[in-house]
Design a protein around this motif. Structure first.
Motif, PDB file in Angstrom:
ATOM      1  N   LEU A 185       0.833  -1.202   0.000  1.00 11.03           N
ATOM      2  CA  LEU A 185       0.000   0.000   0.000  1.00 11.03           C
ATOM      3  C   LEU A 185       0.873   1.260   0.000  1.00 11.03           C
ATOM      4  CD1 LEU A 185      -2.768  -0.859   2.634  1.00 11.03           C
ATOM      5  CD2 LEU A 185      -2.866  -1.133   0.151  1.00 11.03           C
ATOM      6  N   PRO A 186       0.406   2.356  -0.620  1.00 13.04           N
ATOM      7  CA  PRO A 186       1.116   3.633  -0.479  1.00 13.04           C
ATOM      8  C   PRO A 186       1.149   4.036   1.002  1.00 13.04           C
ATOM      9  CG  PRO A 186      -0.552   3.756  -2.206  1.00 13.04           C
ATOM     10  CD  PRO A 186      -0.778   2.469  -1.478  1.00 13.04           C
ATOM     11  N   ARG A 187       2.290   4.550   1.465  1.00 12.13           N
ATOM     12  CA  ARG A 187       2.434   4.887   2.882  1.00 12.13           C
ATOM     13  C   ARG A 187       2.869   6.344   3.015  1.00 12.13           C
ATOM     14  NH1 ARG A 187       6.615   2.502   7.355  1.00 12.13           N
ATOM     15  NH2 ARG A 187       5.296   2.783   9.210  1.00 12.13           N
ATOM     16  N   TYR A 188       2.213   7.052   3.950  1.00  8.93           N
ATOM     17  CA  TYR A 188       2.476   8.476   4.141  1.00  8.93           C
ATOM     18  C   TYR A 188       2.765   8.754   5.612  1.00  8.93           C
ATOM     19  CZ  TYR A 188       0.240   8.861  -0.452  1.00  8.93           C
ATOM     20  OH  TYR A 188      -0.079   8.713  -1.785  1.00  8.93           O
ATOM     21  N   TRP A 189       3.484   9.820   5.845  1.00 12.05           N
ATOM     22  CA  TRP A 189       3.676  10.352   7.187  1.00 12.05           C
ATOM     23  C   TRP A 189       3.530  11.859   7.136  1.00 12.05           C
ATOM     24  CZ3 TRP A 189       8.006  13.323   9.052  1.00 12.05           C
ATOM     25  CH2 TRP A 189       8.965  13.620   8.071  1.00 12.05           C
ATOM     26  N   TYR A 190       3.267  12.469   8.282  1.00  9.43           N
ATOM     27  CA  TYR A 190       2.977  13.899   8.313  1.00  9.43           C
ATOM     28  C   TYR A 190       4.288  14.662   8.459  1.00  9.43           C
ATOM     29  CZ  TYR A 190      -0.176  17.856   8.850  1.00  9.43           C
ATOM     30  OH  TYR A 190      -0.889  19.007   8.642  1.00  9.43           O
ATOM     31  N   GLY A 191       4.769  15.186   7.351  1.00 13.55           N
ATOM     32  CA  GLY A 191       6.050  15.878   7.348  1.00 13.55           C
ATOM     33  C   GLY A 191       5.965  17.226   6.655  1.00 13.55           C
ATOM     34  N   THR A 192       7.079  17.686   6.158  1.00 17.64           N
ATOM     35  CA  THR A 192       7.184  18.998   5.527  1.00 17.64           C
ATOM     36  C   THR A 192       7.464  18.818   4.043  1.00 17.64           C
ATOM     37  OG1 THR A 192       8.101  19.899   7.574  1.00 17.64           O
ATOM     38  CG2 THR A 192       8.376  21.218   5.582  1.00 17.64           C
ATOM     39  N   ASN A 193       6.702  19.510   3.212  1.00 11.12           N
ATOM     40  CA  ASN A 193       6.920  19.413   1.774  1.00 11.12           C
ATOM     41  C   ASN A 193       8.020  20.376   1.333  1.00 11.12           C
ATOM     42  OD1 ASN A 193       5.756  21.942   1.850  1.00 11.12           O
ATOM     43  ND2 ASN A 193       3.836  21.319   0.856  1.00 11.12           N
TER      44      ASN A 193
ATOM     45  N   SER B   3       7.863  23.219   0.049  1.00  7.86           N
ATOM     46  CA  SER B   3       7.580  24.625   0.354  1.00  7.86           C
ATOM     47  C   SER B   3       7.615  24.924   1.847  1.00  7.86           C
ATOM     48  CB  SER B   3       6.205  25.018  -0.210  1.00  7.86           C
ATOM     49  OG  SER B   3       6.140  24.777  -1.595  1.00  7.86           O
ATOM     50  N   GLY B   4       7.952  23.931   2.650  1.00 10.23           N
ATOM     51  CA  GLY B   4       8.008  24.129   4.090  1.00 10.23           C
ATOM     52  C   GLY B   4       6.676  23.990   4.786  1.00 10.23           C
ATOM     53  N   GLU B   5       5.661  23.501   4.082  1.00  9.77           N
ATOM     54  CA  GLU B   5       4.341  23.330   4.674  1.00  9.77           C
ATOM     55  C   GLU B   5       4.199  21.917   5.233  1.00  9.77           C
ATOM     56  OE1 GLU B   5       1.620  24.153   1.578  1.00  9.77           O
ATOM     57  OE2 GLU B   5       1.991  26.342   1.565  1.00  9.77           O
ATOM     58  N   ARG B   6       3.459  21.822   6.325  1.00 10.97           N
ATOM     59  CA  ARG B   6       3.219  20.518   6.947  1.00 10.97           C
ATOM     60  C   ARG B   6       2.036  19.854   6.260  1.00 10.97           C
ATOM     61  NH1 ARG B   6       6.372  17.957  10.503  1.00 10.97           N
ATOM     62  NH2 ARG B   6       4.654  17.436  11.903  1.00 10.97           N
ATOM     63  N   GLN B   7       2.235  18.613   5.798  1.00 14.07           N
ATOM     64  CA  GLN B   7       1.173  17.860   5.153  1.00 14.07           C
ATOM     65  C   GLN B   7       1.591  16.392   5.070  1.00 14.07           C
ATOM     66  OE1 GLN B   7       0.962  19.695   1.236  1.00 14.07           O
ATOM     67  NE2 GLN B   7       2.428  18.240   0.422  1.00 14.07           N
TER      68      GLN B   7
END
Length: 450
Positions: A430-438, A440-444
């Motif tokens: 499965l695709p896996r994500y964590w809440y980090g910084t992109n 542009s410096g934004e949290r997502q």
């Protein structure tokens, strides 16, 4: 003064070892097969064990290092020698001192000191016996009087019991004579075990509302036995009824308080930021989240009274296994970790017959022994069990069964997720994500590893 210092130094080390367990004196004493007051007197420096065996059991339970065990044995030898010096000095004291020594031996489990042998008076000559009256017999020592009184009490109890049995036999004979149709054989009474006290094994097809009887939340479905009052016998001598224990299950437990995955069938833009562990339940419910790869269930078990309840076994029941849930895996952590690994029961949900296997925990310096059944709990001595269930290939639905026994009764409670089976799905592929910084410096939510 040196004598007191030796005993106090030994007691101080016992207290330090006890402090590692975070248990009460009563709980620790039961684990060591020791009287609670005896353990307290050892740790307070009021008594010293004559045998090193209970001290060795305490050291093993508290995971003492080899150096600490050597030091404990050295201090125990000094403390024993110090107590022997005190007793030798008090041996010439008054009878109250001997009584205090006997009381201490009874409380600490040490053998009671033998009473001093009374000197036998030399036989008087014939002329002396005829010329003067015989002296009055000396009063019996206190310990002999106590034994005579105890023997008299036992004899009276036996006579009273025999009298009651005789009267009961006479009453039954008269009843039989009055009722010619009554059977001459022995009468049998109804079973004392209450309905439903035998071990039951709910099938996987049974409805959750009928099978679940936990106390995990106000809305949880409970069996009638769970709401029954206390478990001790009534004043009229009736058998105990109702479930003698209560439990609470929390499945929103994260590894180290921060590491966990949820499978959610939504895009990252639709998923809100991750919550803290305390808010995980409501957050997961609103997102339709499923535990990903791992479900950790923390079970708090406690008796309803001071009567001990023995936990006999913990079993895993699989309701169904299917293909992994669709969606993406969302990680709640950012590579967090800790030095403490709690003791637990590990479960491989992919096995044909999953088994809850005890596993030791550990902190930075010591091993935390795993919980092994049978295990005793009561109202004053609760226990927390941690179940760590994992799957790498399925979407598994499952629940637990906890066997118990108390006062001649036994039964089984089903532990589930508020009346429903627990659910754990694989995140493999499965695709896996964590809440980090992109960039542009934004949290997502960003792909894991970026």
């Amino acid at each position: 003064m040196e004598t007191r210092d030796d005993v106090e130094e030994f007691a101080a080390l016992l207290r330090r070892l006890k402090g590692r367990t975070d248990r009460s004196y009563g709980s620790l004493a039961r684990r060591l097969n020791m009287n609670t007051s005896t353990l307290h007197r050892y740790c307070a420096g009021e008594a010293v064990p004559q045998d090193f065996a209970p001290v060795e059991r305490l050291a093993a339970f508290c995971s003492a290092t080899p150096e600490e065990r050597l030091e404990l044995h050295r201090l125990w030898l000094l403390a024993v020698a110090a107590r022997q010096r005190v007793r030798a000095a008090a041996s010439a004291g008054s009878p109250p001192a001997a009584a205090e020594e006997t009381r201490e031996a009874q409380e600490t489990g040490e053998p009671e000191p033998a009473p001093a042998t009374e000197p036998t008076p030399a036989p008087a000559s014939t002329s002396a016996s005829t010329s003067s009256p015989a002296p009055a017999p000396a009063p019996r020592p206190w310990y002999r009087r106590r034994r005579v009184l105890a023997s008299t009490g036992v004899a009276c109890a036996l006579l009273a019991t025999l009298g009651s049995l005789s009267a009961l036999s006479t009453d039954r004979s008269s009843d039989a004579a009055a009722d010619p149709h009554s059977s001459a054989g022995p009468r049998t009474t109804a079973p004392t075990a209450p309905h439903g006290s035998s071990k039951t094994k709910p099938s996987a097809s049974s409805s959750p509302s009928a099978a679940g009887h936990g106390s995990s939340s106000p809305g949880a479905n409970k069996a009638p036995a769970s709401s029954a009052p206390g478990t001790g016998p009534t004043a009229a001598g009736k058998p105990a009824t109702g479930l003698p224990l209560t439990w609470h299950a929390d499945s929103q437990v994260w590894q180290g308080g921060c590491g966990h995955d949820y499978v959610i069938d939504k895009t990252p833009a639709q998923v809100p930021p991750p919550p803290v562990q305390q808010d995980a339940g409501s957050w997961a419910a609103t997102q339709g989240a499923v535990h990903g790869r791992q479900t950790m269930v923390q079970i708090s078990v406690q008796g309803r009274s001071s009567t001990a309840v023995v936990l006999e076994a913990l079993r895993v029941r699989i309701v169904s296994r299917g293909n992994p849930a669709s969606g993406s895996a969302y990680a709640m952590d950012q590579g967090c970790g800790g030095e403490l690994t709690p003791r637990s029961f590990t479960v491989n949900l992919d096995a044909d017959r999953p088994i809850a296997r005890p596993k030791d925990g550990a902190d930075s310096e010591h091993t935390i022994p795993a919980v092994h059944f049978p295990y005793r709990v009561s109202a004053e001595d609760p226990e927390v069990l941690l179940v760590d269930a994992t799957t790498l290939a399925h979407d598994a639905r499952w629940y637990l069964e906890l066997d118990w026994s108390s006062q001649g009764r036994s039964g089984t409670v089903r532990i589930d997720d508020h009346g429903r089976p627990f659910r754990t799905s694989s995140i493999k592929g499965l695709p896996r994500y964590w809440y980090g910084t992109n960039g542009s410096g934004e949290r997502q939510w960003v792909p894991y590893g970026d």
